[in-house]
Design a protein around this motif. Structure first.
Motif: not given
Length: 528
Positions: A162-165, A371-372, A418-419, A423-424
């Motif tokens: 999950e990237p921070q930005d 959530a992710w 896609w990995q 999530l958004a």
């Protein structure tokens, strides 16, 4: 004396002797050089070499006293193995392994899971001593004086970060580059041969044909099937016409299905295509059969289904986006609700709690804090179970009739992209759908923004939800009974109305009926 015996039933297997003491066998297509793979002497080295590959394949490498084997990241070409006394057997045919190990009776728990989900989870199959390599898994068999040892290792898992930005515009540019590259590899593989696309009313097959059009590939046939006027076929023809592609419709009826279902060819396909692991998909078996008989398809055609759109987030449960606290038990509950539903679980002896424990074991997740992570655990389980064993296993249909296939949306580079998508941007697959619409509209003459997915209508979603609620099940089943003759694909024509009435009333789905018929086929009755 310990032994290793192999058997490759498919003519697609290619054997290349690398030295007098070693051979290498490959089925499918690998894009990279395989020298590192062939030179591996340990399971870790073999596993590491596999991480660098892209393509759809299964490989076997044998050395004196040792054998390595692997399937690709989506198990597109299955391999099965089993051991009896001092001999290990490995094959692309589960039935051959079953015969070698002497299994005559199916495992009771596996039968129940097969009926509930349409497949058997983990490395198991319907027979206790017949095992399978899971998606992204390899093995090493080593001969010893008394008995061989079998070690397995996962070299790939569908896991997310999950990237921070992130920069949305840069990500879209990257998506376009990688999607085009995956279609180019399809084009290189087809090499001028006819590409046949099952064009549904959905988005994924639409992306494939849009990019094929963009890259200038001309030898394309699209097709769809069902009863005349069904919604999927109307959407399909509209897309094909807008892209200037040849389109073919195969008409289904209850009578056609009844005749096909009673044929020996249908059973031979289902038995072989199942791999004693999953319900062999028959939805387009009839269409391919009819098109081959009528010479609609070139003999060397490459079928290109839209499998793989799952990676863009379409199956992530809504709970991942509510902001509520979630844990591993929530993942297991969601997986049970979403996948153990081909028949009511209360019809079987195994308790729901036991199924959730089995799900947790296969999930391989220790804790869920975000959530992710919840979405990641859910998708990882579905990737290795439903997608690999049921959805992608449907390419057996094309192999059964002697055709080649390719799944560009399961291209390894496309999946890897896609990995790392946040999530958004994967919620309801909306960001990807936006890209698909843009790609389609750039090539189409009929630029309709609301040309959506026919299979994902709100009414269909409500019906699916209602079918899982115990008190609503009987009412919903009565509706299904009344509409058996109105199914858009005439699928109920496969089943005797009187014989299956009680199963439908109990809430068994159309795929559940298929699983029931498979398990209760006369040839399998003595194996229960």
């Amino acid at each position: 004396m310990a032994q290793i015996k192999t058997h490759f039933g498919s003519p697609r297997w290619q054997h290349a002797t690398t030295s007098p003491e070693q051979y290498y066998a490959q089925c499918g297509r690998i894009w990279q050089d395989v020298d590192t793979l062939q030179q591996a002497l340990t399971l870790n080295a073999f596993s590491q070499a596999l991480t660098e590959l892209n393509g759809f394949y299964a490989v076997v490498q044998q050395q004196p006293g040792k054998l390595f084997a692997a399937v690709d990241h989506i198990r597109s070409i299955p391999l099965f193995y089993g051991q009896r006394d001092a001999t290990v057997f490995l094959s692309d045919e589960a039935e051959w392994v079953r015969q070698q190990v002497g299994d005559e009776v199916m495992d009771d728990l596996a039968r129940e899971e097969f009926q509930l989900t349409g497949y058997v989870t983990g490395p198991d199959t319907l027979f206790p001593n017949v095992k399978q390599l899971q998606a992204g898994e390899c093995l090493m068999i080593t001969e010893h004086s008394n008995a061989p040892t079998v070690e397995t290792q996962r070299y790939y898992r569908f896991l997310h970060t999950e990237p921070q930005d992130y920069d949305k515009a840069l990500l879209e540019d990257q998506l376009d580059r990688i999607a085009v590259a995956s279609i180019q590899r399809l084009i290189d593989h087809a090499d001028g041969r006819q590409i046949v696309v099952p064009l549904s009313g959905g988005y994924d097959s639409r992306l494939i044909v849009s990019l094929l059009k963009r890259l200038g590939y001309e030898n394309i046939l699209t097709f769809t099937y069902g009863v005349p006027g069904n919604k999927e076929s109307r959407y399909s023809k509209r897309v094909a016409d807008a892209l200037g592609l040849r389109w073919h419709f195969v008409e289904y009826s209850n009578e056609l299905w009844r005749q096909a279902w009673e044929s020996e060819a249908r059973w031979q396909y289902q038995k072989w295509g199942s791999g004693w692991t999953s319900v062999a998909v028959v939805q387009d078996w009839l269409a391919v059969k009819i098109m081959k008989e009528k010479s609609v398809i070139d003999s060397d055609a490459v079928f290109v289904p839209g499998h793989g759109g799952f990676v863009a987030g379409s199956h992530i449960p809504d709970a991942a986006f509510t902001g509520e606290a979630l844990d591993l038990d929530d993942v297991c509950h969601a997986l049970f609700q979403g996948h153990y539903n081909l028949a009511p679980a209360d019809l079987f002896t195994t308790q729901v709690s036991s199924w959730k424990t089995r799900i947790k074991e296969k999930a391989e997740a220790t804790e869920i804090k975000t959530a992710w992570q919840y979405a990641d655990a859910y998708e990882k389980w579905e990737w290795q179970e439903r997608q690999a064993k049921f959805i992608c296993n449907s390419v057996r249909v094309y192999e059964f009739f002697g055709y080649d296939w390719w799944m560009p949306l399961w291209d390894k580079e496309f999946v890897d992209f896609w990995q790392d998508v946040p999530l958004a941007l994967r919620k309801h697959k909306a960001w990807c759908i936006g890209y698909i619409k843009k790609s389609y509209n750039e090539q189409a003459t009929d630029k309709i923004e609301n040309l959506g997915n026919a299979s994902k209508s709100p009414i269909a979603h409500i019906k699916k939800k209602a079918s899982k609620i115990p008190f609503a099940r009987k009412a919903y089943s009565c509706i299904k009974l009344k509409k058996q003759n109105q199914h858009p694909l005439a699928l109920y024509g496969r089943h005797d109305e009187k014989e299956h009435k009680s199963l439908i009333e109990k809430g068994v789905s159309i795929v559940g009926l298929n699983a029931h018929d498979f398990l209760n086929h006369p040839e399998n009755k003595d194996k229960s």
